[in-house]
Motif scaffolding. Sequence first.
Motif, mmCIF file in Angstrom:
data_model
loop_
_atom_site.group_PDB
_atom_site.id
_atom_site.type_symbol
_atom_site.label_atom_id
_atom_site.label_comp_id
_atom_site.label_asym_id
_atom_site.label_seq_id
_atom_site.Cartn_x
_atom_site.Cartn_y
_atom_site.Cartn_z
ATOM 1 N N PRO A 144 -44.861 33.998 -8.163
ATOM 2 C CA PRO A 144 -45.173 32.796 -7.380
ATOM 3 C C PRO A 144 -46.631 32.685 -7.445
ATOM 4 C CG PRO A 144 -44.641 34.452 -5.993
ATOM 5 C CD PRO A 144 -44.298 35.125 -7.129
ATOM 6 N N LYS A 145 -47.207 31.437 -7.522
ATOM 7 C CA LYS A 145 -48.830 31.191 -7.744
ATOM 8 C C LYS A 145 -49.264 31.065 -6.583
ATOM 9 C CE LYS A 145 -48.403 26.404 -8.878
ATOM 10 N NZ LYS A 145 -49.396 25.893 -7.922
ATOM 11 N N GLY A 146 -48.699 30.711 -5.498
ATOM 12 C CA GLY A 146 -49.001 30.337 -4.056
ATOM 13 C C GLY A 146 -47.807 29.901 -3.175
ATOM 14 N N TYR A 147 -48.115 29.633 -1.882
ATOM 15 C CA TYR A 147 -47.082 29.148 -1.339
ATOM 16 C C TYR A 147 -47.769 28.131 -0.048
ATOM 17 C CZ TYR A 147 -48.624 32.685 2.110
ATOM 18 O OH TYR A 147 -49.415 33.315 3.231
ATOM 19 N N SER A 148 -46.986 27.602 0.752
ATOM 20 C CA SER A 148 -47.375 27.002 1.860
ATOM 21 C C SER A 148 -46.255 27.418 2.922
ATOM 22 C CB SER A 148 -47.387 25.385 1.323
ATOM 23 O OG SER A 148 -48.595 25.249 0.656
ATOM 24 N N THR A 149 -46.682 27.459 4.188
ATOM 25 C CA THR A 149 -45.722 27.443 5.168
ATOM 26 C C THR A 149 -45.963 26.514 6.084
ATOM 27 O OG1 THR A 149 -47.326 29.240 6.225
ATOM 28 C CG2 THR A 149 -45.070 30.220 5.313
ATOM 29 N N LEU A 150 -45.096 26.426 7.191
ATOM 30 C CA LEU A 150 -45.328 25.470 8.476
ATOM 31 C C LEU A 150 -45.992 26.184 9.576
ATOM 32 C CD1 LEU A 150 -42.010 23.497 8.411
ATOM 33 C CD2 LEU A 150 -44.124 22.886 7.170
ATOM 34 N N ALA A 151 -47.008 25.654 10.257
ATOM 35 C CA ALA A 151 -47.403 26.064 11.629
ATOM 36 C C ALA A 151 -47.223 24.807 12.333
ATOM 37 C CB ALA A 151 -48.803 26.715 11.404
ATOM 38 N N LEU A 152 -47.637 25.296 13.708
ATOM 39 C CA LEU A 152 -47.597 24.244 14.768
ATOM 40 C C LEU A 152 -49.187 23.873 14.870
ATOM 41 C CD1 LEU A 152 -46.252 22.968 17.375
ATOM 42 C CD2 LEU A 152 -47.490 24.346 18.643
ATOM 43 N N PHE A 153 -49.509 22.477 14.649
ATOM 44 C CA PHE A 153 -50.771 21.877 14.890
ATOM 45 C C PHE A 153 -50.737 21.330 16.022
ATOM 46 C CE2 PHE A 153 -50.496 22.595 10.237
ATOM 47 C CZ PHE A 153 -51.798 22.275 9.774
ATOM 48 N N TYR A 154 -51.773 21.383 16.894
ATOM 49 C CA TYR A 154 -51.985 20.866 18.245
ATOM 50 C C TYR A 154 -53.282 20.189 18.252
ATOM 51 C CZ TYR A 154 -54.265 25.304 19.401
ATOM 52 O OH TYR A 154 -54.997 26.595 19.138
ATOM 53 N N ASN A 155 -53.158 19.015 19.156
ATOM 54 C CA ASN A 155 -54.502 18.175 19.332
ATOM 55 C C ASN A 155 -55.069 18.959 20.600
ATOM 56 O OD1 ASN A 155 -56.340 16.446 20.855
ATOM 57 N ND2 ASN A 155 -55.593 15.004 19.188
ATOM 58 N N LYS A 156 -56.242 19.776 20.529
ATOM 59 C CA LYS A 156 -56.774 20.430 21.736
ATOM 60 C C LYS A 156 -57.265 19.511 22.953
ATOM 61 C CE LYS A 156 -59.020 24.065 18.597
ATOM 62 N NZ LYS A 156 -60.427 24.906 18.418
ATOM 63 N N LYS A 157 -57.784 18.394 22.473
ATOM 64 C CA LYS A 157 -57.948 17.441 23.671
ATOM 65 C C LYS A 157 -56.790 16.891 24.437
ATOM 66 C CE LYS A 157 -60.797 13.305 24.526
ATOM 67 N NZ LYS A 157 -61.332 12.165 23.795
ATOM 68 N N MET A 158 -55.905 16.785 23.776
ATOM 69 C CA MET A 158 -54.572 16.146 24.475
ATOM 70 C C MET A 158 -53.839 17.435 25.427
ATOM 71 S SD MET A 158 -52.372 13.819 21.551
ATOM 72 C CE MET A 158 -53.300 12.324 21.374
ATOM 73 N N LEU A 159 -54.056 18.590 24.897
ATOM 74 C CA LEU A 159 -53.414 19.732 25.417
ATOM 75 C C LEU A 159 -54.055 20.033 26.679
ATOM 76 C CD1 LEU A 159 -51.519 19.850 23.110
ATOM 77 C CD2 LEU A 159 -51.417 22.394 23.244
ATOM 78 N N ASN A 160 -55.425 20.001 26.659
ATOM 79 C CA ASN A 160 -56.418 20.371 27.690
ATOM 80 C C ASN A 160 -56.339 19.225 28.771
ATOM 81 O OD1 ASN A 160 -57.311 22.533 26.509
ATOM 82 N ND2 ASN A 160 -58.995 21.465 25.466
ATOM 83 N N LYS A 161 -56.322 18.050 28.504
ATOM 84 C CA LYS A 161 -56.158 16.951 29.500
ATOM 85 C C LYS A 161 -54.759 17.229 30.167
ATOM 86 C CE LYS A 161 -56.242 12.000 29.680
ATOM 87 N NZ LYS A 161 -56.367 10.475 29.101
#
Length: 417
Positions: A144-161
């Motif tokens: 395998p030359k490389g890979y991509s996994t999934l992660a949780l992307f979250y909007n910092k401003k929205m979560l803080n608010k």
Amino acid sequence: MNVFRQIVALAATITVIAGLLTGCGGNEKRADGKVEITFAGWGSTPEESKLLEELLADFEKQHPNIKVKHEVIADQYMDVIKTRLIGGKGPDVFYLDAIEAPALIETGVLEPLDRFITDDFDVDDFEKPMIQAFQQGNQTFGLPKGYSTLALFYNKKMLNKAGVQVPETWDELREASRKLTTGNKIYGFGQNPELARTFFIAQSLGGQVVKDGRANFTDPAVLNALQPYVDQHLTDKTAAQPSDVGAGWTGEMFGQGKAAMVLEGNWAIPFLQSTFPKTDFGTAEVPTIHGKKGTMAFTVAYVMNAASEKKQASWELISYLTGKEGMKAWASKKFELPTRKSVAAELGYDKDPLLGPLVKGAPYATVWSAGSTLPTIFNNFNNQFVSAYIGERSLREALEDAQAQANEEIEFQLYDQ
């Protein structure tokens, strides 16, 4: 006999003939004394193409006796590769996606790489799930030359608010989504209702989506694992797919501020940074489901044509590109994550604020590959799952139809051998 089985039969004949030729001086040299090998891959971004050309130039500099003829196959990549393999004109080295690997390995057209691999190559340095995707039995057919996994992307401003902490479990994600949803304009969670993104979720209760090469969607464990995903959209109304808000994919949905959280791969990072530079976001490991970690991984390998008459030179290219030096150069631009653990550590990706959670997911990731029948299985899943997702019928009804159709097609394919 169907066309693909004709490929298998002809490829086997070609392989035998090529083996004879290899023993009779198959590494013919050009007029300049160099051995020329062909290397094929699909199209990519201009930046990726430029980097690959630089790597190939560096390889040729280090291996002055080898010339690499690089070919980009822009459309219908696998169809073109299979056709050329039939005709005995396949490339010496080429890209192979993990989902296509099991079927191609079964045909015998790929050269096992084990006889070339030495202890110094340090094959144990590869992330285990990624290299296992290209192994059958005790043989390795691709690196395998490389890979991509999934992660949780979250909007910092929205979560803080909203006063929401980054969720660590799926129950917390569902509760956070309720607090982050505003009518039908902003949803707490952006979803991808397709098997490539939900495969690990479907198997989170111990069920098997694919069993003995057949679709197994109606396994109670599979249905029970997927039901909460659908319920979050239909019952909670705190999750939506991109088309619900006029977006093309969840990365765009997230960047537009129409979803506070999404599951995406590392490809979303440069997209968000360039297209939505004002979006302040973070990444985290995918929330656990029933106390277990899980994510998806997508990977591509370099493989060798079994009919190649230039196997040693082909191996030199593969070993350079997947060796520590070549992989470090390739991964340095962050197009893909390095499949070698040592390279990820050397580049600092395992501790990077954005890439770190993606790297952490590699050891336990479910690779998007599950036998030679997976393409038929996922097509039928996707065709029917959406009807349950939008509430046209129950999840059980939709997946019963998907399973029946998938297995009927698989039986027909086997009968037509």
